[in-house]
Design a protein around this motif. Structure first.
Motif, PDB file in Angstrom:
ATOM      1  N   LEU A  18     -10.087  -0.674  -2.305  1.00 29.52           N
ATOM      2  CA  LEU A  18      -9.048  -1.357  -1.637  1.00 29.52           C
ATOM      3  C   LEU A  18      -9.589  -2.405  -0.632  1.00 29.52           C
ATOM      4  O   LEU A  18     -10.936  -2.338  -0.377  1.00 29.52           O
ATOM      5  CB  LEU A  18      -8.117  -0.294  -0.713  1.00 29.52           C
ATOM      6  CG  LEU A  18      -8.847   0.829   0.144  1.00 29.52           C
ATOM      7  CD1 LEU A  18      -7.758   1.238   1.346  1.00 29.52           C
ATOM      8  CD2 LEU A  18      -9.598   1.901  -0.177  1.00 29.52           C
ATOM      9  N   GLU A  40      -6.763  -2.245   5.514  1.00 31.36           N
ATOM     10  CA  GLU A  40      -6.721  -1.267   6.324  1.00 31.36           C
ATOM     11  C   GLU A  40      -8.470  -0.777   6.969  1.00 31.36           C
ATOM     12  O   GLU A  40      -9.071  -1.642   6.559  1.00 31.36           O
ATOM     13  CB  GLU A  40      -6.386   0.023   5.570  1.00 31.36           C
ATOM     14  CG  GLU A  40      -5.053   0.021   4.831  1.00 31.36           C
ATOM     15  CD  GLU A  40      -4.549   1.102   4.088  1.00 31.36           C
ATOM     16  OE1 GLU A  40      -4.777   2.145   4.557  1.00 31.36           O
ATOM     17  OE2 GLU A  40      -3.882   1.046   2.935  1.00 31.36           O
ATOM     18  N   TRP A  76      -4.834   9.543   2.889  1.00 34.48           N
ATOM     19  CA  TRP A  76      -4.338  10.084   1.825  1.00 34.48           C
ATOM     20  C   TRP A  76      -5.337  10.419   0.540  1.00 34.48           C
ATOM     21  O   TRP A  76      -5.115  11.260  -0.078  1.00 34.48           O
ATOM     22  CB  TRP A  76      -3.645   8.916   1.295  1.00 34.48           C
ATOM     23  CG  TRP A  76      -2.886   9.106  -0.118  1.00 34.48           C
ATOM     24  CD1 TRP A  76      -1.730   9.732  -0.311  1.00 34.48           C
ATOM     25  CD2 TRP A  76      -3.495   8.464  -1.368  1.00 34.48           C
ATOM     26  NE1 TRP A  76      -1.444   9.750  -1.663  1.00 34.48           N
ATOM     27  CE2 TRP A  76      -2.265   9.100  -2.383  1.00 34.48           C
ATOM     28  CE3 TRP A  76      -4.428   7.889  -1.812  1.00 34.48           C
ATOM     29  CZ2 TRP A  76      -2.536   8.841  -3.802  1.00 34.48           C
ATOM     30  CZ3 TRP A  76      -4.479   7.613  -3.207  1.00 34.48           C
ATOM     31  CH2 TRP A  76      -3.676   7.908  -4.163  1.00 34.48           C
ATOM     32  N   MET A  77      -6.615   9.580   0.469  1.00 34.56           N
ATOM     33  CA  MET A  77      -7.295   9.962  -0.388  1.00 34.56           C
ATOM     34  C   MET A  77      -8.128  11.348   0.041  1.00 34.56           C
ATOM     35  O   MET A  77      -8.432  12.234  -1.020  1.00 34.56           O
ATOM     36  CB  MET A  77      -8.296   8.958  -0.469  1.00 34.56           C
ATOM     37  CG  MET A  77      -7.898   7.666  -0.954  1.00 34.56           C
ATOM     38  SD  MET A  77      -9.245   6.348  -1.383  1.00 34.56           S
ATOM     39  CE  MET A  77     -10.130   6.909  -2.762  1.00 34.56           C
ATOM     40  N   ASN A 135       2.168   1.828  -3.477  1.00 35.99           N
ATOM     41  CA  ASN A 135       1.246   2.313  -4.495  1.00 35.99           C
ATOM     42  C   ASN A 135       0.703   3.797  -3.984  1.00 35.99           C
ATOM     43  O   ASN A 135       0.454   4.503  -4.978  1.00 35.99           O
ATOM     44  CB  ASN A 135       0.130   1.204  -4.408  1.00 35.99           C
ATOM     45  CG  ASN A 135       0.369   0.191  -5.127  1.00 35.99           C
ATOM     46  OD1 ASN A 135       0.606   0.075  -6.268  1.00 35.99           O
ATOM     47  ND2 ASN A 135       0.335  -1.110  -4.504  1.00 35.99           N
ATOM     48  N   ARG A 136       0.619   4.091  -2.985  1.00 35.82           N
ATOM     49  CA  ARG A 136       0.225   5.507  -2.504  1.00 35.82           C
ATOM     50  C   ARG A 136       1.254   6.407  -3.116  1.00 35.82           C
ATOM     51  O   ARG A 136       0.882   7.634  -3.824  1.00 35.82           O
ATOM     52  CB  ARG A 136       0.117   5.727  -1.059  1.00 35.82           C
ATOM     53  CG  ARG A 136      -1.276   5.093  -0.434  1.00 35.82           C
ATOM     54  CD  ARG A 136      -1.359   5.486   1.125  1.00 35.82           C
ATOM     55  NE  ARG A 136      -0.275   5.317   1.895  1.00 35.82           N
ATOM     56  CZ  ARG A 136      -0.171   4.056   2.922  1.00 35.82           C
ATOM     57  NH1 ARG A 136      -1.216   3.331   2.638  1.00 35.82           N
ATOM     58  NH2 ARG A 136       0.706   3.955   3.267  1.00 35.82           N
ATOM     59  N   PRO A 155       0.715  -1.076   0.052  1.00 36.47           N
ATOM     60  CA  PRO A 155       0.112  -0.005   0.229  1.00 36.47           C
ATOM     61  C   PRO A 155       1.007   1.309   0.007  1.00 36.47           C
ATOM     62  O   PRO A 155       0.622   2.356  -0.608  1.00 36.47           O
ATOM     63  CB  PRO A 155      -0.916  -0.042   1.146  1.00 36.47           C
ATOM     64  CG  PRO A 155      -0.886  -1.692   1.501  1.00 36.47           C
ATOM     65  CD  PRO A 155       0.387  -2.186   1.130  1.00 36.47           C
ATOM     66  N   LYS A 156       1.788   1.310   0.904  1.00 36.34           N
ATOM     67  CA  LYS A 156       2.675   2.687   0.801  1.00 36.34           C
ATOM     68  C   LYS A 156       3.338   2.802  -0.542  1.00 36.34           C
ATOM     69  O   LYS A 156       3.294   4.065  -1.049  1.00 36.34           O
ATOM     70  CB  LYS A 156       3.785   2.361   1.840  1.00 36.34           C
ATOM     71  CG  LYS A 156       4.594   3.630   2.192  1.00 36.34           C
ATOM     72  CD  LYS A 156       5.799   3.368   3.196  1.00 36.34           C
ATOM     73  CE  LYS A 156       6.402   4.416   3.497  1.00 36.34           C
ATOM     74  NZ  LYS A 156       7.722   4.803   2.368  1.00 36.34           N
ATOM     75  N   LYS A 161      -4.307   4.765   6.692  1.00 33.22           N
ATOM     76  CA  LYS A 161      -3.638   5.617   5.736  1.00 33.22           C
ATOM     77  C   LYS A 161      -3.918   6.101   4.343  1.00 33.22           C
ATOM     78  O   LYS A 161      -3.652   7.046   4.069  1.00 33.22           O
ATOM     79  CB  LYS A 161      -2.108   5.218   5.968  1.00 33.22           C
ATOM     80  CG  LYS A 161      -1.226   5.037   7.140  1.00 33.22           C
ATOM     81  CD  LYS A 161       0.145   4.591   7.103  1.00 33.22           C
ATOM     82  CE  LYS A 161       0.754   4.848   8.476  1.00 33.22           C
ATOM     83  NZ  LYS A 161       2.267   4.285   8.345  1.00 33.22           N
ATOM     84  N   THR A 162      -4.579   5.032   4.009  1.00 34.00           N
ATOM     85  CA  THR A 162      -5.178   5.164   2.465  1.00 34.00           C
ATOM     86  C   THR A 162      -6.258   5.918   2.599  1.00 34.00           C
ATOM     87  O   THR A 162      -6.421   6.925   1.773  1.00 34.00           O
ATOM     88  CB  THR A 162      -5.464   3.956   1.842  1.00 34.00           C
ATOM     89  OG1 THR A 162      -3.968   3.187   1.564  1.00 34.00           O
ATOM     90  CG2 THR A 162      -5.830   4.140   0.432  1.00 34.00           C
ATOM     91  N   THR A 216      -4.233  -0.257  -3.867  1.00 33.88           N
ATOM     92  CA  THR A 216      -3.186  -0.081  -2.925  1.00 33.88           C
ATOM     93  C   THR A 216      -2.423  -1.429  -3.123  1.00 33.88           C
ATOM     94  O   THR A 216      -1.263  -1.726  -2.253  1.00 33.88           O
ATOM     95  CB  THR A 216      -3.567  -0.103  -1.409  1.00 33.88           C
ATOM     96  OG1 THR A 216      -4.478  -1.078  -1.242  1.00 33.88           O
ATOM     97  CG2 THR A 216      -4.222   1.455  -1.474  1.00 33.88           C
ATOM     98  N   SER A 217      -2.642  -2.455  -3.659  1.00 34.71           N
ATOM     99  CA  SER A 217      -2.284  -3.896  -3.477  1.00 34.71           C
ATOM    100  C   SER A 217      -2.353  -4.997  -4.615  1.00 34.71           C
ATOM    101  O   SER A 217      -1.468  -5.841  -4.799  1.00 34.71           O
ATOM    102  CB  SER A 217      -3.084  -4.647  -2.340  1.00 34.71           C
ATOM    103  OG  SER A 217      -4.410  -4.827  -2.705  1.00 34.71           O
TER     104      SER A 217
END
Length: 259
Positions: free
Chosen positions: A84, A59, A68-69, A22-23, A19-20, A64-65, A47-48
């Motif tokens: 996700l 998550e 982020w969004m 991909n973000r 995920p990190k 976090k995602t 993310t995956s």
């Protein structure tokens, strides 16, 4: 109500179960989008990749995602949508999030689990169709395998835009192309499909074919085979209204309900 909706489709090779990373890659791609846009569309499980190892990448809605969004939506003053893996009440969902600049989040849980790989054994299937009112446009967001089931997408709500986010593999890509066009024609709506490219962690290959079709089934935007990057397309409300008023095909829909 806005007469135009400017949409950015992002087609990318997803980094397997990371995920990190991909973000970070989507942050860089989104930074390259200049000018005003209204909506950013990412692939399924962006993310995956399409993983059945839910516990490794899941998550929460406070994770976090999602954060982020929310940040991306605020920074770009545009809604952002993609799916996700979300864990909620000890269950896993392949969940689409539609995040608006205001901070409002609408969720759609994938209705049709991909039984060919046992998705139904890992993820809880959704039960509700969702229609989002965004800037005066009615948007119906769906996920990948949902594309094969036209009754679920049936336009009884007079939505304007149908969106599919996907990890649709190369061996069946002709079905993706054909069904996206069919969903546009039968529902007299724009149909937007955003797929991924590359090879995932279980050796499935993806060639993209992200595209936009108008209400008559004409392809108005598309990516080259295996192309990475983004494309921006402007949807026009007058296009939808003009052809619906001219042909009135939706007035002749059969009447039935889905249990």
């Amino acid at each position: 109500m806005e007469n135009e909706l400017k949409v950015a489709l992002i087609q990318a090779d997803l980094i397997w179960e990371n995920p990190k990373a991909n973000r970070e890659q989507f942050t860089e791609k989104i930074k390259q989008i200049s000018g005003s846009i209204n909506l950013i569309i990412l692939p399924e499980m962006f993310t995956s990749g399409f993983t059945m190892n839910a516990e490794m990448v899941a998550e929460t809605m406070q994770g976090k995602t999602v954060s982020w969004m929310l940040d991306i939506a605020e920074e770009k003053n545009a809604a952002i949508v993609g799916s996700l893996v979300i864990k909620e009440n000890k269950k896993y969902y392949n969940r689409l999030l539609f995040v608006e600049p205001s901070g409002q989040i609408t969720v759609y849980n994938k209705r049709h689990a991909f039984t060919l790989v046992g998705e139904e054994k890992i993820y809880t299937e959704g039960a509700e169709k969702v229609i989002i009112d965004y800037k005066g446009w009615k948007i119906c967001p769906l996920i990948c395998y949902d594309l094969r089931f036209p009754v679920w997408a049936r336009n009884t709500e007079d939505y304007d835009v149908l969106i599919y986010v996907a990890n649709w593999p190369k061996p069946r890509i002709s079905a993706w192309d054909t069904l996206l066009q069919a969903r546009a024609i039968e529902n007299m709506s724009y149909c937007v499909g955003v797929n991924r490219v590359g090879v995932d962690g279980v050796n499935s290959e993806y060639t993209g074919h992200s595209a936009v079709y108008d209400v008559l089934g004409n392809k108005i935007s598309a990516f080259a085979e295996n192309e990475q990057g983004f494309k921006i397309v402007t949807l026009e409300k007058r296009h939808v209204e003009a052809y619906r008023n001219k042909f009135k095909f939706l007035n002749d829909r059969d009447s039935f309900s889905i249990d």
